[in-house]
Design an enzyme around this catalytic site. Structure first.
Site, mmCIF file in Angstrom:
data_model
loop_
_atom_site.group_PDB
_atom_site.id
_atom_site.type_symbol
_atom_site.label_atom_id
_atom_site.label_comp_id
_atom_site.label_asym_id
_atom_site.label_seq_id
_atom_site.Cartn_x
_atom_site.Cartn_y
_atom_site.Cartn_z
ATOM 1 N N THR A 123 9.576 38.138 75.987
ATOM 2 C CA THR A 123 8.605 39.227 76.017
ATOM 3 C C THR A 123 9.265 40.540 76.429
ATOM 4 O OG1 THR A 123 7.062 37.602 76.818
ATOM 5 C CG2 THR A 123 6.463 39.909 77.168
ATOM 6 N N THR A 161 8.513 37.417 82.226
ATOM 7 C CA THR A 161 8.943 37.011 80.888
ATOM 8 C C THR A 161 9.521 35.607 81.002
ATOM 9 O OG1 THR A 161 10.467 37.499 79.068
ATOM 10 C CG2 THR A 161 11.160 38.202 81.253
ATOM 11 N N GLY A 162 9.395 34.857 79.937
ATOM 12 C CA GLY A 162 9.892 33.481 79.970
ATOM 13 C C GLY A 162 8.789 32.518 79.578
HETATM 14 N N1 GLY Z 1 6.150 34.795 77.982
HETATM 15 C C1 GLY Z 1 5.739 34.733 76.648
HETATM 16 C C2 GLY Z 1 5.043 33.501 76.289
HETATM 17 O O1 GLY Z 1 5.282 32.468 76.886
HETATM 18 O O2 GLY Z 1 4.257 33.529 75.368
#
Ligand code: GLY
Length: 288
Positions: A147, A198-199
């Site tokens: 992301t 993010t992740g």
């Molecule tokens: N962090 C983005 C997702 O898992 O969709």
């Protein structure tokens, strides 16, 4: 107040370079953060955000995004949106033009069309080829979920954040991660600070990570301490659940312009920091 922008991953540099001149010219934090996120949505080489994002199991690109303004706690989100490239801008319109906080799927797409967003094919030749190649692989280590989260502090001392993604590649149709969920992928409050993640979205959701970080800032911790707290919690929860800690990273920014970042071990997380006339890349502390 010297403005500052921070953004996730190496492509965060693109976001910071788009946002910083706007902040320097006096733009509001949300306008600058949105411009930064949109630069990444437009880049076909970034295969986890916007145009060129990797598709779900059915080969459909489905995007999620949210925005939040730290002055008022105004926020908006969209999830599972197909054929619309600028989903962060769409999330902002949800915030500004509806009494709601989130629209999903066909309803979000209809709302976008009503407001003049073009319907587009979001595939590129490269994203289709990568999706086909990865679909044939047995391993799941290729599943990407990178992301772009952009946090900005403007000259007036106000904070805002934007988060936008195509989510996990080859995700189940209908799957939504943390990125469009206020308090998970993003939270911003001028009275405390801004934070984003993010992740692997499921694990960020499980601990309401951005909310945890902003409450930690409110309690007087630094952005670095807040990010390490969230990363430690991911690791601890992984141990409790007897699973390997997911690849996750966090960024945070306080109203004085202090920044922080941390990730789980093995994530190799870099992020961009823009202030003055300079954007530099930094590597986050890893928590085992
Ligand atoms: N962090 C983005 C997702 O898992 O969709």
């Amino acid at each position: 107040m010297q403005p500052i922008v921070i953004a996730t991953w190496k492509f965060g540099e693109l976001a910071a370079r788009a946002a910083l001149p706007l902040l320097t010219r006096g733009a509001a934090a949300l306008d600058a953060a949105l411009a930064g996120a949109q630069a990444v949505e437009d880049d076909p080489a970034v295969n986890s955000v916007g145009y060129g994002g990797l598709a779900n199991r059915l080969g459909v690109v489905s995007l999620d995004a949210c925005v939040m303004d730290g002055r008022t706690l105004d926020c908006g989100a969209v999830a599972g949106v197909e054929n619309i490239r600028h989903v962060a801008a769409l999330a902002r319109l949800v915030m500004e033009k509806t009494p709601h906080l989130m629209l999903v799927g066909e309803g979000a797409k209809l709302f976008a069309v009503q407001h003049g967003f073009p319907l587009e094919c979001l595939h590129t030749p490269e994203s289709v080829a990568t999706w086909q190649r990865r679909g044939l692989e047995k391993s799941t280590t290729h599943l990407t979920h990178d992301t772009v989260t952009v946090l900005a502090l403007d000259q007036t001392g106000s904070l805002a954040g934007v988060c936008t993604t195509s989510g996990l590649s080859h995700k189940m149709p209908g799957r939504v991660g943390d990125s469009p969920i206020i308090g998970a992928g993003l939270y911003v409050d001028n009275a405390a600070g801004a934070a984003g993640g993010t992740g692997v979205g499921e694990e960020i959701l499980r601990i309401a990570a951005s909310s945890v970080m902003v409450e930690s800032l409110r309690a007087g911790q630094t952005p670095q301490e807040a990010c390490e707290l969230a990363a430690r919690r991911i690791v601890e929860v992984g141990k409790r659940r007897n699973v390997k800690p997911a690849q996750i990273a966090f960024i945070a920014l306080d109203p004085r312009g202090n920044v922080g970042a941390a990730c789980t071990a093995g994530t190799d997380f870099h992020f961009a920091v823009g202030r003055g006339d300079c954007v530099e890349m930094k590597q986050a502390v890893a928590i085992a």
